[in-house]
Scaffold this motif. Sequence first.
Motif, PDB file in Angstrom:
ATOM      1  N   PHE A  18       0.886  -1.214  -0.038  1.00 21.18           N
ATOM      2  CA  PHE A  18      -0.115  -0.121   0.029  1.00 21.18           C
ATOM      3  C   PHE A  18       1.021   1.128   0.073  1.00 21.18           C
ATOM      4  O   PHE A  18       2.049   1.132   0.641  1.00 21.18           O
ATOM      5  N   ILE A  21       3.699   1.423   2.542  1.00 23.18           N
ATOM      6  CA  ILE A  21       3.948   0.341   3.624  1.00 23.18           C
ATOM      7  C   ILE A  21       3.697  -0.979   2.785  1.00 23.18           C
ATOM      8  O   ILE A  21       2.971  -1.073   1.805  1.00 23.18           O
ATOM      9  N   ALA A  23       2.424  -4.175   3.270  1.00 22.84           N
ATOM     10  CA  ALA A  23       1.526  -4.887   4.343  1.00 22.84           C
ATOM     11  C   ALA A  23       1.857  -6.292   4.261  1.00 22.84           C
ATOM     12  O   ALA A  23       1.443  -6.996   5.360  1.00 22.84           O
ATOM     13  N   GLY A  44      -1.980  -4.363  12.696  1.00 20.32           N
ATOM     14  CA  GLY A  44      -1.052  -3.848  11.519  1.00 20.32           C
ATOM     15  C   GLY A  44       0.040  -4.765  11.143  1.00 20.32           C
ATOM     16  O   GLY A  44       0.708  -4.316  10.176  1.00 20.32           O
ATOM     17  N   ALA A  45      -0.337  -6.291  11.473  1.00 20.07           N
ATOM     18  CA  ALA A  45       0.710  -7.136  10.967  1.00 20.07           C
ATOM     19  C   ALA A  45       0.791  -7.541   9.734  1.00 20.07           C
ATOM     20  O   ALA A  45       1.317  -8.004   9.048  1.00 20.07           O
ATOM     21  N   GLY A  46      -0.676  -7.218   9.207  1.00 22.59           N
ATOM     22  CA  GLY A  46      -0.908  -7.646   7.708  1.00 22.59           C
ATOM     23  C   GLY A  46      -1.896  -8.996   7.474  1.00 22.59           C
ATOM     24  O   GLY A  46      -1.901  -9.496   6.508  1.00 22.59           O
ATOM     25  N   LYS A  47      -2.319  -9.212   8.623  1.00 20.58           N
ATOM     26  CA  LYS A  47      -3.318 -10.339   8.829  1.00 20.58           C
ATOM     27  C   LYS A  47      -4.545 -10.277   7.944  1.00 20.58           C
ATOM     28  O   LYS A  47      -4.893 -11.110   7.184  1.00 20.58           O
ATOM     29  N   SER A  48      -5.262  -9.153   7.822  1.00 19.54           N
ATOM     30  CA  SER A  48      -6.389  -8.960   7.325  1.00 19.54           C
ATOM     31  C   SER A  48      -6.101  -8.539   5.704  1.00 19.54           C
ATOM     32  O   SER A  48      -6.920  -9.213   4.916  1.00 19.54           O
ATOM     33  N   THR A  49      -4.838  -8.022   5.571  1.00 21.56           N
ATOM     34  CA  THR A  49      -4.546  -7.942   4.203  1.00 21.56           C
ATOM     35  C   THR A  49      -4.332  -9.292   3.333  1.00 21.56           C
ATOM     36  O   THR A  49      -4.753  -9.556   2.389  1.00 21.56           O
ATOM     37  N   TYR A  58      -8.274  -8.055  -2.567  1.00 26.50           N
ATOM     38  CA  TYR A  58      -7.018  -7.266  -2.808  1.00 26.50           C
ATOM     39  C   TYR A  58      -6.596  -8.184  -3.661  1.00 26.50           C
ATOM     40  O   TYR A  58      -6.485  -9.528  -3.710  1.00 26.50           O
TER      41      TYR A  58
ATOM     42  N   GLU B 311     -10.311  -1.005  -2.940  1.00 22.75           N
ATOM     43  CA  GLU B 311      -8.956  -1.234  -2.054  1.00 22.75           C
ATOM     44  C   GLU B 311      -8.946   0.017  -1.009  1.00 22.75           C
ATOM     45  O   GLU B 311      -7.786   0.053  -0.375  1.00 22.75           O
ATOM     46  N   LYS B 313      -9.644   2.025   2.090  1.00 26.57           N
ATOM     47  CA  LYS B 313      -9.740   1.538   3.658  1.00 26.57           C
ATOM     48  C   LYS B 313     -11.293   1.859   4.112  1.00 26.57           C
ATOM     49  O   LYS B 313     -11.787   2.973   3.695  1.00 26.57           O
TER      50      LYS B 313
HETATM   51  N1  LIG Z   1      -6.717  -0.184   1.963  1.00 25.94           N
HETATM   52  C1  LIG Z   1      -5.566  -0.071   2.628  1.00 25.94           C
HETATM   53  N2  LIG Z   1      -4.896   1.170   2.058  1.00 25.94           N
HETATM   54  C2  LIG Z   1      -3.659   1.620   2.673  1.00 25.94           C
HETATM   55  N3  LIG Z   1      -2.963   1.099   3.704  1.00 25.94           N
HETATM   56  C3  LIG Z   1      -3.600  -0.066   4.256  1.00 25.94           C
HETATM   57  C4  LIG Z   1      -4.995  -0.942   3.541  1.00 25.94           C
HETATM   58  N4  LIG Z   1      -5.271  -1.748   4.133  1.00 25.94           N
HETATM   59  C5  LIG Z   1      -4.145  -1.853   5.178  1.00 25.94           C
HETATM   60  N5  LIG Z   1      -3.029  -1.243   5.163  1.00 25.94           N
HETATM   61  C6  LIG Z   1      -1.981  -0.723   5.924  1.00 25.94           C
HETATM   62  O1  LIG Z   1      -1.464  -2.038   5.932  1.00 25.94           O
HETATM   63  C7  LIG Z   1      -0.937  -2.710   7.374  1.00 25.94           C
HETATM   64  C8  LIG Z   1      -1.386  -4.103   7.646  1.00 25.94           C
HETATM   65  O2  LIG Z   1      -2.933  -3.748   7.724  1.00 25.94           O
HETATM   66  P1  LIG Z   1      -3.737  -5.026   8.307  1.00 25.94           P
HETATM   67  O3  LIG Z   1      -3.718  -6.106   7.041  1.00 25.94           O
HETATM   68  O4  LIG Z   1      -5.090  -4.392   8.153  1.00 25.94           O
HETATM   69  O5  LIG Z   1      -3.234  -5.621   9.480  1.00 25.94           O
HETATM   70  P2  LIG Z   1      -4.045  -6.470  10.632  1.00 25.94           P
HETATM   71  O6  LIG Z   1      -5.387  -7.123  10.019  1.00 25.94           O
HETATM   72  O7  LIG Z   1      -3.030  -7.371  10.984  1.00 25.94           O
HETATM   73  O8  LIG Z   1      -4.459  -5.727  11.984  1.00 25.94           O
HETATM   74  C9  LIG Z   1      -1.298  -1.624   7.978  1.00 25.94           C
HETATM   75  O9  LIG Z   1      -0.068  -0.633   8.471  1.00 25.94           O
HETATM   76  C10 LIG Z   1      -2.426  -0.841   7.372  1.00 25.94           C
HETATM   77  O10 LIG Z   1      -2.691   0.508   7.714  1.00 25.94           O
END
Ligand SMILES: Nc1ncnc2c1ncn2[C@@H]1O[C@H](COP(=O)(O)OP(=O)(O)O)[C@@H](O)[C@H]1O
Lengths: 508, 313
Positions: A18, A21, A23, A44-49, A58, B311, B313
């Motif tokens: 992103f 960053i 992710a 913020g570890a990137g689990k959801s991503t 994504y 994509e 947030k």
């Molecule tokens: N759509 C997006 N646009 C920009 N940055 C993103 C987006 N989604 C997640 N991030 C960034 O990617 C990193 C990982 O996020 P995320 O996967 O949500 O973490 P987790 O689910 O482990 O808490 C974070 O720093 C978050 O800010």
Amino acid sequence: MEGQEQLMLVMNNITKRFPGIMANNHVNFALRKGEIHALLGENGAGKSTLMNVLDGIYYPDEGEIVIEGDRVDLRSPLDSMKHGIGMIHQHFMLVDSLSVIENVILGLESQGFYINKKSVAGRIKAIATKYNFRVDPYAKIWQLSVGEQQRVEIIKTLFKGARILILDEPTSVLTPQESEELFGILREMKSEGKSIIFISHKLGEVMSVSDRITVLRKGRLMGTVDTASITERELAKMMIGRDVLFRLERGDIEQGREVLRVEDAQAYNDRGIMALDKLSIAVHGGEIVGVAGVAGNGQVELAECITGLRHLVGGHITVEGIDVTNASPCTLVSAGVNYIPADRLGVGLVPNLSTVENAMLRKYKQKSMRRGTFIDYGAACAYADGLIEKFDIAVPLKNAPVKVLSGGNMQKLLLAREIDENPRLLIAEHPTRGLDVGATEFVRKTLLEQRDHGVAVLLISEDLDEILMVADRIAVMYEGRIVGIVDAHHADIAQIGLMMAGAVGAKT
Amino acid sequence: MNPTFGSILIKVFAGAVESGTILLLPTLGEVLTERSGVLNLGLEGLMLIGAFFGFLGAMKTGNPYVGLLLGMVAAAAAAAIHAFICVTLRGNQTVTGLALSIFGAGLTSFYGDSWVSQRLTIAIKPMAVPVLSQIPVLGPIFFSQDLIVYAAYILVAIFWFLLFKTKVGVNLRAVGENAKAADAMGVNVVGTRYFWTILGGALAGAGGAYITCCIHPYWLNGITSGKGWIAVALVVFAMWNPFNALVGGFLFGSIEALQLQLQAAGTYINSALLSMLPYITTFVVIIVATVIVRVRHVGTPKELGIPYAREEK
Ligand SMILES: Nc1ncnc2c1ncn2[C@@H]1O[C@H](COP(=O)(O)OP(=O)(O)O)[C@@H](O)[C@H]1O
Ligand SMILES: [Mg+2]
């Protein structure tokens, strides 16, 4: 090594960037058939991503996904659905104004043109019965509790015939008991051969429900382990990179005078529903009162009433004996009430103003910051510099919009600004949500420091561990009331859980 | 009772159905467009485009139905521009809609100048529905009209059914309420928004062309005289429900017909004041409808006017 034939799914070298960053940084992940696989990592570890990549939301910048031996290209949630993947998102993907039936059949190709509500309702009930829960297919989503909404999400994925279920932090909105029920449902699904990915950042529940655990840290894979062969402490170290503090030190100070008193407060929420139902609570100088509860039980409204952002329709609020019921935020600030709101970039800071301007928001009316009618920017800069130095805030450019700061540094700035006012009462709402470990620890320590200085602190948090760690007393909130107050040193988690669910009041 | 008074009343209401249909078509279209989450404030411009190209088509071919079709296609094309800017480019929907209104007015005045005051020789004619038109009172009011009016009745029923009883409707409503959820369930958000925005444009065009191909078969610059704006307001009154759009359309049609009859009857009320009647009613209706929407939590699609990107947030 595991044989190909028992693998349900493999993600190879997944990278997702992103702006600013990475992710996911070359992450590998493998899911076996019929296992519950936990994905562990901090906020913020990137689990959801990673899981959004699997769900087709994504598209990865690099890497490949193999499902049952075949390489697949997942461009949309529809693609994923076709491969038997169903995801239950952290923020539910439900349409509030539609009924359960309509939400379940949304987007489904297998359904005909005309919706046969009866037959869909029958199938929904059959799924629910199979896993021992109940749901009214005709109810609108907004009428359901959060736990019930989660079940609708589960039904949705099963209805679509998912064989791989992804649950993104499913317990963050549940009471401990509701979580146990959910685990029961997951185990039942597992026994039917479904493969489950369970995302969490809570060590305890990961240990109790999973077969294997994959740990992510800052977008990188830390490893995959068998749950049976690892301890909670080792896991924590993998997740955080060092030993964690399980207990924070605190000074032994005498409880002071009563600072905040809320008596029979009544207030409506934004939807016009009574959110505070004759709520009473008191906070003394030199103590931290933690407000625990499942989200949406009136915590937000309570904080807003005390800080003058929401109108009280009944009851009284006093600060140090002075009646401040429905006083303006300005009056409250001069009465010594300061506020760390949950929405730090919307309510706490002004996103497009610079760090300097945000720092002086509480001070710009004072003589020291002014030169006649004009703002003395020299003085403002010096003041901001002072805060930045004292609180060790990483600010790349003092005059750039504050929204470019990282979450942790925003929170530090906010905290610095509010604490510099020498508050009598500090309201902190989810002060560590979304912060990394370092910032989290800093925030918690700062709150404890304030307490040691005799400030009354009201800490509202969904994170029970956090409350147990820093609070002196725990007030449990349920449906707009404080249903019980317990001493944090002798707190019984099961008891608190029951109170959070509205099942019992406090024993004391 | 005086028989002539009764027949006048029937005439007034028959006229109300006609003017009501002019409003109903764009309102119905906008109900659907807004249900998908796209706000199109360009109805007035789209109606003008429909009216002009409808008139032009009817003039050139001598067939008012062909004219109507051309008007719809032209307005649909203009609505496609709106969809492109709002859905694909994720531009500001309010500004784009307003621009579309001004564009429609400008375009049709520019090309329409040489057509001003020319008349169609063959306009769309009424066609009584056998049997139904024989019903006393209701027959002459509702069933001695033209094909467009009947088509509008049927469209209301079709879209109501589509919206609330079919999968197409569930998908449409979901896209306007929570695009992210709809997307996660595999609904094509972009396609849905394009489709209903363009269809809404075609219906607005039909409303405009209905004026020039049937009611007033001649061309005047700005012939829609603000009906597109009233339609925007009617969508709120209708609480995004096709059936209510029908009621609202006919209610406003009645006010207009009444106003015309009062003027014709030569009352002492200033005619400029009378002409204001529909617009004053618009205010009243909007106030009432807004309160109802607030209290009953129904209506406004939650993501109306908010662009969607997967994509983000
Ligand atoms: N759509 C997006 N646009 C920009 N940055 C993103 C987006 N989604 C997640 N991030 C960034 O990617 C990193 C990982 O996020 P995320 O996967 O949500 O973490 P987790 O689910 O482990 O808490 C974070 O720093 C978050 O800010
Ligand atoms: Mg997450």
